[in-house]
Design an enzyme around this catalytic site. Structure first.
Site, PDB file in Angstrom:
ATOM      1  N   GLU A 405       0.820  -1.214   0.000  1.00  0.00           N
ATOM      2  CA  GLU A 405       0.000   0.000   0.000  1.00  0.00           C
ATOM      3  C   GLU A 405       0.853   1.263   0.000  1.00  0.00           C
ATOM      4  OE1 GLU A 405      -2.791  -0.202   3.242  1.00  0.00           O
ATOM      5  OE2 GLU A 405      -3.952  -1.748   2.250  1.00  0.00           O
ATOM      6  N   GLU A 480      -4.407  -8.975   0.363  1.00  0.00           N
ATOM      7  CA  GLU A 480      -5.009  -8.650   1.654  1.00  0.00           C
ATOM      8  C   GLU A 480      -6.489  -8.412   1.434  1.00  0.00           C
ATOM      9  OE1 GLU A 480      -2.570  -5.868   3.911  1.00  0.00           O
ATOM     10  OE2 GLU A 480      -4.374  -5.099   4.874  1.00  0.00           O
TER      11      GLU A 480
HETATM   12  C1  GAL Z   1      -4.316  -2.442   5.362  1.00  0.00           C
HETATM   13  C2  GAL Z   1      -2.870  -2.519   5.787  1.00  0.00           C
HETATM   14  C3  GAL Z   1      -2.719  -3.367   7.022  1.00  0.00           C
HETATM   15  C4  GAL Z   1      -3.729  -2.998   8.040  1.00  0.00           C
HETATM   16  C5  GAL Z   1      -5.099  -3.169   7.470  1.00  0.00           C
HETATM   17  C6  GAL Z   1      -6.210  -2.884   8.429  1.00  0.00           C
HETATM   18  O1  GAL Z   1      -4.562  -1.322   4.637  1.00  0.00           O
HETATM   19  O2  GAL Z   1      -2.089  -3.051   4.779  1.00  0.00           O
HETATM   20  O3  GAL Z   1      -1.418  -3.224   7.530  1.00  0.00           O
HETATM   21  O4  GAL Z   1      -3.518  -1.696   8.439  1.00  0.00           O
HETATM   22  O5  GAL Z   1      -5.241  -2.306   6.374  1.00  0.00           O
HETATM   23  O6  GAL Z   1      -7.431  -2.963   7.784  1.00  0.00           O
END
Ligand code: GAL
Length: 917
Positions: A405, A480
């Site tokens: 990100e 993710e």
């Molecule tokens: C993502 C990030 C993670 C965590 C997650 C929480 O954007 O990569 O590290 O913060 O969100 O939703």
């Protein structure tokens, strides 16, 4: 793996807080303060660390901190700050001439390391190992080495809990002068076009020797039973202080047994370095034979078989211990993931401990190994280089992730940065694709997806189809997803109390529920798989509240202790194919709710599910494996159960009883035998049971523990809002559960754990401790005050006055000498003066102590602060001892030595100052 390394985890001293070195007074002190070996303050060899706290590694000092409202929310309200470590190290004279290294597998976060008063390393990340070449600095015998480390954990590399200190393993490495360098073996198998297998072996050899060396590399491939399958040799010549490579290829005569998620078969490559007919170094590296491929339309293939990535993202910490996780606790966490049908892990957002990947190899997980910072500048490229070199032999590693990100993902600069990082990775490993976790910019005219081998999608599930349509040849995976919220054991939102329901209805605006997120992935063959944010809760990032008093996440499929939430049941049903699964949520103890509807969520992988209350069928539905089956059932105490059916037969069932009041505590280990190796650790569950021995899910009592034969290294209960300490011997149950993590002592014996709570019958648990030899540890050495550095006068014809000294600022007329250095006879005269200064540690300053010369060659007088304390009348080399009267430092030590005719003279051995008694 590497016989030349020994753990160096005992005998460390720790000081919490910074120690600022005093400003040198005057020009000459300044001149001397910047000379090699002369580091000041707590980095100085002679620094008084006698009141520091003895600690063992791995050590995370943040995990022992209270929760403080003014501390950083993302780090879980734990003050981190600065700390110091020191250790005394004796090296055997037999190690003289070897290459000697210190290796710290993880220091959170920035650090400076000094050895014997010289700065030897600067560390810039909590997630890479730090290697220090001690060889040129090493002292041997009773000339003790002093390691000092200043750790700055006030810096942050993440928005999650990062721990503080020397939180991974630490090693002392002693190798032959010509040996294989650290992470110097690359032996990742390759399948050739004709289907035959080869193991290309490339070994980097380093030399601290004085002469060029010709060496032979012998490589052997062993099958899982230890039988030799292939072997080969290569030669190399290494110049002094240089490196050289030796390479060969092992050809497999027969097809090897493949490594896979279900049967993670490991072979071993043994590389041996032979010099002058003698084996001088060896590494044993587990490898696995497997192919991998990402297809833009069909996803991921392992050994040409389709495997959907059923993954989780993980941070490293656990309840009670923070980031200082014993290896066996890492293993326990991985077992929990296996039990859920998880087959893939993304190491967010940093490289994991080496032991983590060893376990993934052995247990059969597919790993996305991730770099911490997006930056192609040399310091950061070195971290990326380190990660790939260390990890490229692991069969478990299938993807290199170079960023997560990054706001620059849609810029020209971002593309250029990534191009360089991807190039570095490919140069080190041509077999695994490079990915990056994008969270936007997917459709920008310039964006990093053009440089990625596999595009990682963080969230943006609604864009999967469009991206695939526009980029039909680009493989993609969810890197993710989900970011759903659950508080374990809670079945109704209570925003004021920062509690969130476990019905899988709450999720971040950028994420989605567990069920919907996986459905979006499961329905799309071109999405290689998913990585749920996250497998376990972690300290810090208490989204969605992001405010006091919440100290940990809500995202976990399991809580901070690894206790399953409803999400665990959801993924079990979605992911596990090998066994019938059915679960039922919530529990069935709702006094006062009689007659009111209670929502039931059933998750199963069967065909149909039948719900029964007190023996009567109250519902039946075809299974929705992805989204689950729900009912509203009016509450009546008793038993609620679900039958999972296949072809008309019950293949699994689950039930909850309405329990009576809690009457007793219960202790449940995950293993009834532990290794008596002083390292083995396991979590033990504490819960409360009713008169019929049934788990009572609603108890929140304080419990207290005592343990014999093991040490409590942490406690937890998975409550994101609890500020109870994670160290100590008490912990409240949270919705019926708490956890105590014990680490076994040494040798064969018994571990007894007791738990008690007011009003309940106490529990007692006995665990066997098996006679497993501890791994070798470098012996702990008690620090002593040594006088090492002297000024020595020129030879004098007559006995000098003890006040004789070089003029201030004269760093030339008198020699700088170390204890243990003799001087040859000099025609100018037999007399010399030695001057040193010593600052006694607090206790000696208060009570006095003993000053001991192990050996003086020549007759001698010892003067301290202008008073004569002792005389040595004999000229032959011998010891001299004197009582040092109490008094603060620095103390002026003067030794007048008269050499015997034609004999070397001086301070022949170590000089120490010890406390009385
Ligand atoms: C993502 C990030 C993670 C965590 C997650 C929480 O954007 O990569 O590290 O913060 O969100 O939703």
């Amino acid at each position: 793996q590497d016989p030349s390394r020994t753990l160096i985890e005992r005998g460390w001293l720790f000081h919490e807080g910074d120690i600022v070195a005093p400003m040198p007074e005057g020009h000459n002190a300044t001149y001397l303060s910047v000379k090699a070996g002369n580091a000041q303050g707590a980095a100085a060899m002679a620094f008084d660390d006698s009141d520091w706290q003895p600690v063992r590694l791995p050590h995370d000092w943040a995990s022992a901190q209270p929760f403080v409202q003014t501390a950083n929310v993302s780090q879980g309200y734990r003050p981190r700050g600065i700390g110091w470590y020191r250790r005394t190290l004796l090296l055997d004279p037999a190690d003289r001439g070897k290459t000697i290294l210190l290796q710290f597998d993880g220091i959170a976060s920035n650090a400076t390391i000094w050895v014997n008063g010289s700065a030897v390393a600067h560390n810039w990340s909590a997630y890479n190992s730090v290697s220090v070449d001690l060889t040129p600095f090493a002292r041997f015998g009773d000339d003790a080495n002093v390691i000092a480390i200043r750790v700055d954990a006030s810096v942050m590399e993440g928005w999650w809990y990062e721990g503080a200190g020397l939180y991974r393993h630490a090693w002392l490495i002693r190798r032959a002068p010509v040996a294989i360098v650290t992470d110097g073996v690359h032996c990742d198998p390759r399948r050739a076009g004709d289907g035959r297998w080869q193991v290309p072996v490339a070994v980097t050899i380093g030399s601290t020797d004085h002469q060029p060396a010709s060496v032979t590399l012998e490589a052997t491939l062993l099958d899982p039973d230890g039988r030799t399958v292939a072997s080969g040799r290569a030669t190399a010549t290494v110049a002094p202080l240089e490196r050289a490579d030796a390479a060969l290829t092992l050809d497999l005569p027969l097809a090897p047994t493949r490594w896979s998620v279900d049967t993670p078969t490991l072979y071993t490559v043994v590389t041996r370095l032979v010099r002058d007919g003698v084996a001088v170094d060896e590494r044993r590296i587990p490898i696995g034979f497997r192919t991998l491929r990402f297809d833009a339309n069909q996803g991921f293939f392992l050994n040409d078989e389709h495997v959907k990535l059923k993954g989780v993202c993980l941070h490293q910490d656990h309840a009670g211990v923070g980031t200082a996780i014993p290896d066996t606790l890492i293993e326990w966490r991985l077992e929990r993931l296996k039990a859920m049908g998880c087959n893939a892990i993304r190491c967010t957002h940093n490289a994991p401990a080496a032991e983590f990947l060893d376990l993934c190899d052995r247990m059969g997980f597919l790993v996305m190994d991730e770099n911490r910072l997006f930056d192609p500048a040399p310091d950061y490229m070195a971290q990326l280089d380190w990660m790939v070199r260390r990890d490229r032999n692991h069969p478990s590693v299938i993807l290199w992730s170079v960023f997560n990100e990054e706001p620059m993902q849609g810029t020209e600069a971002g593309v250029e940065m990534l191009r360089r990082m991807a190039h570095t990775v490919h140069a080190l490993d041509d077999s695994r694709p490079v990915t990056g976790a994008m969270n936007g910019a997917f459709f920008d005219p310039v964006n990093v997806s053009s440089v990625l081998d596999v595009v990682g999608f963080n969230y943006y599930q609604g864009d999967y189809d469009r991206f695939h349509a526009l980029n039909p040849t680009k493989p993609m995976t969810s890197s993710e997803d989900t970011s759903a919220y659950e508080t374990r054991g809670v079945f109704a939102d209570d925003a004021k109390a920062h509690r969130l329901t476990s019905y899988d209805t709450e999720a971040a605006s950028w994420g989605d529920t567990h069920r919907k997120s996986w459905k979006a992935i499961a329905d799309r063959p071109f999405v290689a798989g998913g990585f749920v944010w996250t497998g376990f809760d972690y300290h810090g990032e208490p989204t969605p509240f992001n405010e006091w008093p919440t100290i940990s996440s809500f995202f976990g499929i399991m809580d901070l202790c690894g206790f399953p939430k409803t999400a665990f049941d959801i993924h079990r049903a979605q992911w596990l194919d090998s066994e019938p699964v059915v679960s039922l949520n919530p529990h069935w103890t709702w006094p006062g709710r009689e007659g009111q509807p209670i929502e039931i969520l059933v998750m199963s992988n069967a065909e149909r599910v039948v719900l029964r209350l007190n023996g009567k069928t109250v519902g039946e539905q075809p299974v929705d494996r992805l989204m689950g089956n729900s009912w509203q059932v009016p509450y009546a105490p008793g038993r609620i159960e679900v039958l999972a059916m296949h072809g008309g037969k019950v293949i699994a069932q689950a039930a909850h009883d309405t329990t009576g009041p809690a009457v007793a505590l219960r202790l449940t280990p995950s293993r009834t035998v532990m290794a008596g190796d002083d390292e083995d650790a396991q979590p033990i569950t504490i819960d409360a049971i009713d008169a019929r021995g049934r788990h009572v899910p609603t108890v929140n009592l304080m419990t207290r523990f005592s343990v014999d034969g093991a040490t409590i290294i942490g406690v937890g209960n998975g409550d994101p809002n609890s500020h109870e300490p994670e160290k100590g011997n008490s912990r409240s149950l949270f919705n019926g559960l708490a956890q105590v993590i014990v680490q076994a002592g040494t040798g064969r014996g018994r571990i007894t754990v007791r738990a008690e709570a007011v009003g309940l019958k106490p529990a007692r648990l006995v665990i066997d401790r098996a006679a497993i030899a501890p791994r070798a540890q470098v012996a702990a050495t008690m620090p002593t005050i040594a006088i090492r550095d002297w000024r020595r006068s020129p030879a004098l014809a007559v006995r000098p006055a003890p006040s004789l000294a070089p003029a201030d600022g004269d760093n030339n007329s008198w020699a700088f000498v170390r204890s243990g250095t003799l001087v040859q006879p000099d025609a100018a005269g037999a007399w010399r003066v030695y001057r040193a200064s010593v600052t006694p540690w607090r206790r000696i300053a208060q009570q006095g102590g003993t000053l001991r010369f192990a050996g003086i060659a020549g007759r001698a007088e010892l003067w301290i602060d202008g008073a004569r304390l002792a005389t040595k009348a004999e000229a032959a080399t011998g010891p001299l001892e004197a009582r040092l009267p109490a008094g603060p430092g620095p103390r002026r030590v003067v030794l007048i030595v008269e050499a015997a005719a034609d004999a070397p003279s001086g301070i022949a051995g170590a000089v120490s100052l010890t406390a009385d008694g």
